[in-house]
Design a protein around this motif. Structure first.
Motif, PDB file in Angstrom:
ATOM      1  N   SER A  39       0.841  -1.197   0.000  1.00  0.00           N
ATOM      2  CA  SER A  39       0.000   0.000   0.000  1.00  0.00           C
ATOM      3  C   SER A  39       0.873   1.243   0.000  1.00  0.00           C
ATOM      4  O   SER A  39       2.078   1.192   0.229  1.00  0.00           O
ATOM      5  CB  SER A  39      -0.928   0.000   1.227  1.00  0.00           C
ATOM      6  N   GLY A  40       0.225   2.366  -0.302  1.00  0.00           N
ATOM      7  CA  GLY A  40       0.929   3.644  -0.252  1.00  0.00           C
ATOM      8  C   GLY A  40       1.761   3.952  -1.474  1.00  0.00           C
ATOM      9  O   GLY A  40       2.572   4.880  -1.443  1.00  0.00           O
ATOM     10  N   GLU A  67      -3.970   4.707  -6.859  1.00  0.00           N
ATOM     11  CA  GLU A  67      -3.202   5.856  -6.408  1.00  0.00           C
ATOM     12  C   GLU A  67      -2.507   5.553  -5.081  1.00  0.00           C
ATOM     13  O   GLU A  67      -2.764   4.520  -4.448  1.00  0.00           O
ATOM     14  CB  GLU A  67      -4.120   7.076  -6.267  1.00  0.00           C
ATOM     15  N   ASN A  69      -3.042   6.656  -2.309  1.00  0.00           N
ATOM     16  CA  ASN A  69      -3.994   6.558  -1.199  1.00  0.00           C
ATOM     17  C   ASN A  69      -4.773   5.239  -1.229  1.00  0.00           C
ATOM     18  O   ASN A  69      -5.753   5.072  -0.493  1.00  0.00           O
ATOM     19  CB  ASN A  69      -4.967   7.738  -1.217  1.00  0.00           C
ATOM     20  N   ASN A  70      -4.339   4.311  -2.077  1.00  0.00           N
ATOM     21  CA  ASN A  70      -4.945   2.982  -2.221  1.00  0.00           C
ATOM     22  C   ASN A  70      -6.334   3.010  -2.852  1.00  0.00           C
ATOM     23  O   ASN A  70      -7.097   2.040  -2.729  1.00  0.00           O
ATOM     24  CB  ASN A  70      -5.013   2.237  -0.884  1.00  0.00           C
ATOM     25  N   LYS A  71      -6.673   4.089  -3.555  1.00  0.00           N
ATOM     26  CA  LYS A  71      -7.967   4.189  -4.219  1.00  0.00           C
ATOM     27  C   LYS A  71      -7.806   4.014  -5.727  1.00  0.00           C
ATOM     28  O   LYS A  71      -6.814   4.452  -6.309  1.00  0.00           O
ATOM     29  CB  LYS A  71      -8.628   5.532  -3.900  1.00  0.00           C
ATOM     30  N   ALA A  93     -10.804   2.943  -0.053  1.00  0.00           N
ATOM     31  CA  ALA A  93      -9.386   2.569  -0.119  1.00  0.00           C
ATOM     32  C   ALA A  93      -9.262   1.053   0.013  1.00  0.00           C
ATOM     33  O   ALA A  93      -9.885   0.432   0.884  1.00  0.00           O
ATOM     34  CB  ALA A  93      -8.610   3.256   0.989  1.00  0.00           C
TER      35      ALA A  93
END
Length: 290
Positions: A39-40, A67, A69-71, A93
């Protein structure tokens, strides 16, 4: 399994990969199963844009990425122009270590807020209802470019994740269509899907004709646009199940038998006998019709 360093799949360029190339005007959709390992960071999942220079310039059709932001963010470009696009971001997310089914649909319209929808594990996301849309420029339809369809990278940005059961459709999938694909978290054989006649590509990432071996992911649709594996490996430890279709009686297949039943043969014989009469292994002791 994509390592985030240099792994990707290349399907090459094919006309069917371009949105509404058929001219059927029924919309367009893409589906995949996804499990992220980190993540991140920005992770590129699917792209038919920005991949290589052709005729001295980049080209732009669509891309999907995670992205930092994990979205999830999905872009469709108009007129092969990076400054003309429709975008939809899923507001949720993602977390590492679990499978998601992600589906995007596009009705070919010019307004992102009404034309684009997303589904996360079967739940519809639209602008202001689980998703956020944005657009730029004066919209014109996407055009067919020379860029190949790739999974797992855009330029030198790569994904660190597992991808499975990727499919593309020449129609705007309905909620019922999405429910068939998601199937409560257990993917099924898409050849039985009610919209299968609209499928443009289906890459099973190890479970297709490649059967977990070799350097090719076979397109299981009739278009046969196979993907070449670069670096990525088959992960035999994945926990994404695959359903076994059965009937209500628990059978995995059904045979239909058309039977013709002929009338039985009858005959009449009159017998006069005393006490008893033996016929065809049976003893009769009283008069009557048998």
């Amino acid at each position: 399994d994509f390592d985030g360093i240099n792994d990707y799949l290349d399907c090459g360029d094919a006309d069917v990969f371009t949105i509404n190339n058929s001219g059927n005007n029924n919309g367009w959709s893409v589906s995949l199963w996804l499990k992220i390992d980190s993540s991140g960071i920005v992770q590129q999942l699917l792209s038919k844009s920005l991949t290589n220079y052709y005729a001295g310039s980049r080209h732009y059709e669509y891309n999907l990425k995670i992205e930092a932001n994990n979205k999830l963010r999905f872009n469709i470009y108009g007129g092969d122009d990076i400054n003309v696009y429709q975008r939809i971001d899923i507001d949720t997310a993602l977390i590492t270590g679990r499978w998601y089914n992600v589906i995007y649909t596009y009705d070919l319209g010019s307004n992102a807020s009404t034309s684009l929808s997303a589904y996360l594990d079967g739940i519809k996301k639209t602008n202001g209802n689980g998703a956020t849309t944005h657009q730029a420029g004066i919209w014109v339809p996407p055009v067919n470019t020379q860029d190949p369809l790739e999974f797992g990278r855009i330029l030198n940005d790569y994904a660190q994740c597992n991808l499975d059961e990727l499919s593309m459709w020449d129609t705007e999938l309905s909620q019922q269509d999405v429910n068939e694909i998601y199937n409560s978290g257990v993917p099924c054989d898409l050849t039985f899907h009610s919209a299968y006649s609209d499928i443009l590509g289906w890459w099973r990432n190890g479970d297709g004709a490649e059967n977990g071996n070799g350097s090719t992911i076979y397109d299981m649709s009739s278009f046969s646009n196979n993907a070449t594996i670069y670096g990525s490996v088959f992960d035999t430890n994945l926990t994404l199940p695959f359903c076994t279709l059965t009937t209500t009686s628990g059978c995995d297949s059904t045979a239909i038998l058309n039977l013709t039943i002929n009338n039985s043969t009858t005959s009449t014989t009159t017998i006069t006998a005393c006490d008893s009469y033996d016929w065809n292994g049976t003893t009769y002791t009283s008069g009557g019709t048998y």
